[in-house]
Design a protein around this motif. Sequence first.
Motif, PDB file in Angstrom:
ATOM      1  N   SER A 375      45.688  85.625  45.249  1.00 33.92           N
ATOM      2  CA  SER A 375      46.359  85.001  46.383  1.00 33.92           C
ATOM      3  C   SER A 375      45.846  85.644  47.669  1.00 33.92           C
ATOM      4  O   SER A 375      45.539  86.847  47.698  1.00 33.92           O
ATOM      5  CB  SER A 375      47.880  85.175  46.280  1.00 33.92           C
ATOM      6  OG  SER A 375      48.519  84.775  47.480  1.00 33.92           O
ATOM      7  N   ALA A 435      55.985  89.809  47.394  1.00 31.40           N
ATOM      8  CA  ALA A 435      56.617  88.824  46.515  1.00 31.40           C
ATOM      9  C   ALA A 435      55.658  87.702  46.153  1.00 31.40           C
ATOM     10  O   ALA A 435      55.558  87.286  44.985  1.00 31.40           O
ATOM     11  CB  ALA A 435      57.869  88.258  47.187  1.00 31.40           C
ATOM     12  N   VAL A 436      54.913  87.201  47.145  1.00 32.02           N
ATOM     13  CA  VAL A 436      53.965  86.113  46.895  1.00 32.02           C
ATOM     14  C   VAL A 436      52.845  86.571  45.956  1.00 32.02           C
ATOM     15  O   VAL A 436      52.449  85.844  45.027  1.00 32.02           O
ATOM     16  CB  VAL A 436      53.377  85.603  48.226  1.00 32.02           C
ATOM     17  CG1 VAL A 436      52.256  84.595  47.977  1.00 32.02           C
ATOM     18  CG2 VAL A 436      54.473  84.976  49.080  1.00 32.02           C
ATOM     19  N   THR A 437      52.332  87.771  46.158  1.00 33.96           N
ATOM     20  CA  THR A 437      51.266  88.298  45.306  1.00 33.96           C
ATOM     21  C   THR A 437      51.757  88.465  43.877  1.00 33.96           C
ATOM     22  O   THR A 437      51.064  88.094  42.906  1.00 33.96           O
ATOM     23  CB  THR A 437      50.763  89.646  45.846  1.00 33.96           C
ATOM     24  OG1 THR A 437      50.241  89.468  47.159  1.00 33.96           O
ATOM     25  CG2 THR A 437      49.681  90.229  44.956  1.00 33.96           C
ATOM     26  N   GLY A 438      52.953  89.021  43.727  1.00 31.80           N
ATOM     27  CA  GLY A 438      53.494  89.199  42.387  1.00 31.80           C
ATOM     28  C   GLY A 438      53.692  87.881  41.670  1.00 31.80           C
ATOM     29  O   GLY A 438      53.404  87.757  40.467  1.00 31.80           O
ATOM     30  N   LEU A 439      54.174  86.887  42.402  1.00 35.93           N
ATOM     31  CA  LEU A 439      54.397  85.576  41.798  1.00 35.93           C
ATOM     32  C   LEU A 439      53.072  84.930  41.395  1.00 35.93           C
ATOM     33  O   LEU A 439      52.952  84.344  40.295  1.00 35.93           O
ATOM     34  CB  LEU A 439      55.156  84.682  42.777  1.00 35.93           C
ATOM     35  CG  LEU A 439      55.522  83.272  42.289  1.00 35.93           C
ATOM     36  CD1 LEU A 439      56.411  83.363  41.044  1.00 35.93           C
ATOM     37  CD2 LEU A 439      56.226  82.496  43.392  1.00 35.93           C
ATOM     38  N   ALA A 440      52.066  85.011  42.279  1.00 36.73           N
ATOM     39  CA  ALA A 440      50.757  84.437  41.964  1.00 36.73           C
ATOM     40  C   ALA A 440      50.123  85.139  40.768  1.00 36.73           C
ATOM     41  O   ALA A 440      49.477  84.484  39.915  1.00 36.73           O
ATOM     42  CB  ALA A 440      49.841  84.548  43.185  1.00 36.73           C
ATOM     43  N   TRP A 441      50.297  86.432  40.690  1.00 34.55           N
ATOM     44  CA  TRP A 441      49.764  87.191  39.541  1.00 34.55           C
ATOM     45  C   TRP A 441      50.423  86.713  38.260  1.00 34.55           C
ATOM     46  O   TRP A 441      49.771  86.514  37.237  1.00 34.55           O
ATOM     47  CB  TRP A 441      49.993  88.672  39.801  1.00 34.55           C
ATOM     48  CG  TRP A 441      49.551  89.587  38.703  1.00 34.55           C
ATOM     49  CD1 TRP A 441      48.727  89.297  37.653  1.00 34.55           C
ATOM     50  CD2 TRP A 441      49.919  90.962  38.546  1.00 34.55           C
ATOM     51  NE1 TRP A 441      48.555  90.391  36.846  1.00 34.55           N
ATOM     52  CE2 TRP A 441      49.270  91.438  37.371  1.00 34.55           C
ATOM     53  CE3 TRP A 441      50.715  91.839  39.278  1.00 34.55           C
ATOM     54  CZ2 TRP A 441      49.424  92.744  36.926  1.00 34.55           C
ATOM     55  CZ3 TRP A 441      50.850  93.148  38.841  1.00 34.55           C
ATOM     56  CH2 TRP A 441      50.216  93.607  37.674  1.00 34.55           C
ATOM     57  N   TRP A 442      51.726  86.542  38.303  1.00 30.99           N
ATOM     58  CA  TRP A 442      52.458  86.104  37.106  1.00 30.99           C
ATOM     59  C   TRP A 442      51.997  84.716  36.668  1.00 30.99           C
ATOM     60  O   TRP A 442      51.778  84.469  35.470  1.00 30.99           O
ATOM     61  CB  TRP A 442      53.951  86.107  37.388  1.00 30.99           C
ATOM     62  CG  TRP A 442      54.773  85.518  36.271  1.00 30.99           C
ATOM     63  CD1 TRP A 442      55.347  84.288  36.203  1.00 30.99           C
ATOM     64  CD2 TRP A 442      55.098  86.156  35.038  1.00 30.99           C
ATOM     65  NE1 TRP A 442      56.009  84.096  35.028  1.00 30.99           N
ATOM     66  CE2 TRP A 442      55.874  85.244  34.270  1.00 30.99           C
ATOM     67  CE3 TRP A 442      54.808  87.413  34.494  1.00 30.99           C
ATOM     68  CZ2 TRP A 442      56.358  85.555  33.012  1.00 30.99           C
ATOM     69  CZ3 TRP A 442      55.295  87.713  33.227  1.00 30.99           C
ATOM     70  CH2 TRP A 442      56.060  86.781  32.501  1.00 30.99           C
ATOM     71  N   ARG A 443      51.824  83.829  37.598  1.00 32.56           N
ATOM     72  CA  ARG A 443      51.437  82.469  37.249  1.00 32.56           C
ATOM     73  C   ARG A 443      50.008  82.403  36.706  1.00 32.56           C
ATOM     74  O   ARG A 443      49.705  81.583  35.830  1.00 32.56           O
ATOM     75  CB  ARG A 443      51.553  81.571  38.477  1.00 32.56           C
ATOM     76  CG  ARG A 443      52.995  81.256  38.856  1.00 32.56           C
ATOM     77  CD  ARG A 443      53.055  80.467  40.155  1.00 32.56           C
ATOM     78  NE  ARG A 443      54.429  80.059  40.468  1.00 32.56           N
ATOM     79  CZ  ARG A 443      54.788  79.474  41.591  1.00 32.56           C
ATOM     80  NH1 ARG A 443      53.868  79.233  42.542  1.00 32.56           N
ATOM     81  NH2 ARG A 443      56.039  79.118  41.795  1.00 32.56           N
ATOM     82  N   ARG A 445      48.373  84.902  35.208  1.00 33.03           N
ATOM     83  CA  ARG A 445      48.138  86.116  34.412  1.00 33.03           C
ATOM     84  C   ARG A 445      47.149  85.907  33.267  1.00 33.03           C
ATOM     85  O   ARG A 445      46.457  86.845  32.856  1.00 33.03           O
ATOM     86  CB  ARG A 445      49.459  86.650  33.859  1.00 33.03           C
ATOM     87  CG  ARG A 445      50.185  85.692  32.917  1.00 33.03           C
ATOM     88  CD  ARG A 445      51.572  86.256  32.582  1.00 33.03           C
ATOM     89  NE  ARG A 445      52.310  85.391  31.674  1.00 33.03           N
ATOM     90  CZ  ARG A 445      52.974  84.307  32.022  1.00 33.03           C
ATOM     91  NH1 ARG A 445      52.955  83.930  33.310  1.00 33.03           N
ATOM     92  NH2 ARG A 445      53.629  83.595  31.141  1.00 33.03           N
ATOM     93  N   THR A 460      50.819  96.031  44.225  1.00 26.62           N
ATOM     94  CA  THR A 460      52.240  95.647  44.245  1.00 26.62           C
ATOM     95  C   THR A 460      53.151  96.872  44.194  1.00 26.62           C
ATOM     96  O   THR A 460      54.243  96.849  44.770  1.00 26.62           O
ATOM     97  CB  THR A 460      52.554  94.704  43.076  1.00 26.62           C
ATOM     98  OG1 THR A 460      52.115  95.295  41.840  1.00 26.62           O
ATOM     99  CG2 THR A 460      51.865  93.365  43.253  1.00 26.62           C
TER     100      THR A 460
END
Length: 480
Positions: A375, A435-443, A445, A460
């Motif tokens: 992201s 928050a955005v980076t963590g969410l993009a990483w999760w999606r 992964r 993060t």
Amino acid sequence: MRRVVVAGLAAVLWWLLAVPGAWAAVVTRAPGVPGDLKAVEVTFTGDGGLVMHGTVLSPARGGGARPRPGIVLIHGAGTGTPRTKLMGEAVEFARRGLSVLVYDKRSVGYSLFERSYAQLAGDALGAVAALREQPGVDPAKVGVWGLSEGGWVAPMAAARSRDVAFVVLVGANSQQPLLQQAWAVHAGLRAAGVRGRLVDGTEPDLYRVLADGELFPEPYYDPAPTIAAVRQPVLAVWGVHDLLTPARESSAGFAEALRRGGNDHLTVRYFADADHAAHRTPDRGVTRLPELAPGYADLVGSWVTDVTSGRPPVSGTSGPAPVQAVPTVPVPPVDWWEAADVQAGALVVMLAGFAAYPLAALARRVRGRSRRPVSAAARLLSAGGLTVVLGSFGYVMYAVMTGAKLGSPGPLVAGRPVVWLALQALAVACVVATAVTGLAWWRGRAGVTAGERVRLAALTAGGLVLVPWGLYWGLLLPGL
């Protein structure tokens, strides 16, 4: 570890404690002595056997067979401060009929991180012994004069020895050293128009962390018991525009402590248009002129003469009320979660996480293996996080270093420095980017390599640590 990681904060104390680059081995001889005075070079033994050097100034004529009173001058803060810094006071006091010993301050055992008021008091008592032995000086009429930091040292010397006949204090503090220093910077920043969490919380919290990191010597020394043990007459002087000492609270503290010890011989005098050292000031304490406040030297000369002649000093308070715009700010010891080690650990995690992200990208590019980030927010978090951590650290250092006497915070909006507001806005953006980076990483992964996971985990982690760290230092409290 704490010394290594937190040592960057030492720049604050280097400025605020006014440490000049001088060495104890350097002997500073008196400059040209006025024709109405005579000077004698002396050496004496200070605390721990340290050989110290000084000058005794006395009237060149007069006095007859009657021995003179003597007074030892004790410096304010600073390592190896030369005697010449107090030569103006020495000359004026000698012209009032006193023999005055002024000496070069020690640097051995005294530094940015280390000092002992007990050791400095031992030096002062060595000077008292040397002055008592000088021809023409009445050994029963020798006292001490302490400026600023010397206001903690002189009462200690007097409480330890009956050889001290009286005590004169100038710009002295009856508070703990950490409390006094935090107040001086707090008052300077508020005088410059700063309001909110930066001046009311961040600044005093910084001093608490400095003290916990052992970067502020003797931070919680309580002078009250020592003052209460003083039995000699005391003359306490403050300039009305003392910007380094909370004069109203300090004078009240001295009066209370002496009263508690049964000593009613306290004379308090405030001087108009005078600064921390009772010198004349043209701009309400910011600039110190060479001249002493009118009447100050006369007061010291007449008061010492009266006290040492068996005439009780005139107790009480006189002079215009001192200007103390704000009360002192509490600076209690830190709790475990705000300790210097915890702060150092947070800095390491954030700096490592934010810096590792672009460094890893650079290494990949050099090897021809660059790839798109999960992201764009990751890049914002990396660059913004580094800017927030280093920028806020640098700005707080700057604000504190320039805060004493008169702050220089830069442009203000509603009492908030523009630079600090910008850092606060960027800190909020970094939290959102985390928050955005963590969410993009999760999606995404499934397509993230092991090496990229390490890089994102460090990034993060830095963003997550930024949240409590930013709240503590006020970066994530934009309205304050």
